[in-house]
Design an enzyme around this catalytic site. Structure first.
Site: not given
Ligand code: PGA
Length: 234
Positions: A8, A10, A88, A90, A159, A165, A195
């Site tokens: 991903n 982003k 997601h 976000e 998640e 993150g 993470s």
């Molecule tokens: P991350 O993000 O691996 O940077 O923690 C995972 C995600 O949001 O899909």
């Protein structure tokens, strides 16, 4: 079942040439690559083994129509996309509702694409323990899975919001317990995200309850990302 790794990206990278460089470096059969929509076409051209994925989709079921700014599931399919991330955290943080998420899953499923429904709890729920987490996640699943949702083309991505993150991944044992629970509710394979690192990926991938990983930050670092792929093949 073969484990899958979703990259991903982003809102990264900034240029098409950078996106192409990443795609070429991470073009393995286990991978589904989810660049921003503006790079889907360029990335598709260089992929030989990995599948193409999208980070979001319109909730509208129409293939085309008067809907400024929307990207339909049918358009994504035409571009070569095979899998779509939905809900997601976000995007939920930007206001996406369960109702929209439910419509997106239906639109993606009707187009014959795979949907990855992302769920995850905030820190204050996690601090109450795993039973509270399960209750919260069941709440996120129920409105989405009520009715006749086709689960054949559905993945769930667990998640935890506090793990995304932050460098603080969920323990693999807890992730596996939650995955087994979600799988029993949704009847779909479950991925872990949050993470994921070159160091912890193997532990998640060794759990039979987990069918793969959703990787954010590390997918922008091809050398480390490669270590995850090698772990997925063990
Ligand atoms: P991350 O993000 O691996 O940077 O923690 C995972 C995600 O949001 O899909």
């Amino acid at each position: 079942m073969k484990k899958i790794i979703i990259a991903n990206y982003k809102m990264n990278p900034l240029s098409a040439s950078q996106a192409i460089k990443l795609a070429e470096a991470e073009d393995w059969p286990e991978v589904f690559m989810a660049p921003p929509p503006v790079f889907l076409l360029e990335v598709k051209k260089v992929l030989k083994r990995a599948g193409l994925a999208a980070q979001d989709v319109s909730a509208l079921s129409d293939s085309v129509g008067p809907a400024t700014g929307e990207l339909s599931a049918a358009m994504l399919k035409k571009l070569g996309v095979r899998l779509v991330l939905i809900g997601h955290s976000e995007r939920r943080a930007l206001g996406e509702t369960n109702e929209e998420i439910s419509k997106k899953i239906k639109a993606v499923s009707a187009a014959g694409l795979k949907a990855v429904l992302c769920v995850g709890e905030p820190l204050n729920i996690r601090q109450k323990g795993l039973s509270a987490v399960k209750k919260f996640l069941a709440g996120q699943l129920k409105p989405v899975l009520s009715g006749k949702t086709e689960t054949k083309n559905l993945y769930i991505a667990y998640e935890p919001i506090w793990a995304i993150g932050t460098g603080k991944a969920c323990g693999a044992a807890a992730a596996a317990e939650i995955a087994a629970y979600l799988s029993s509710l949704a009847g779909a394979p479950v991925l872990y995200g949050g993470s994921v690192s070159a160091e912890n990926a193997r532990e998640f991938l060794s759990r039979p309850e987990l069918s793969g990983l959703l990787v954010g930050g590390l997918s922008l670092k091809p050398k480390e990302f490669k270590k995850i792929i090698l772990d997925a093949r063990v």
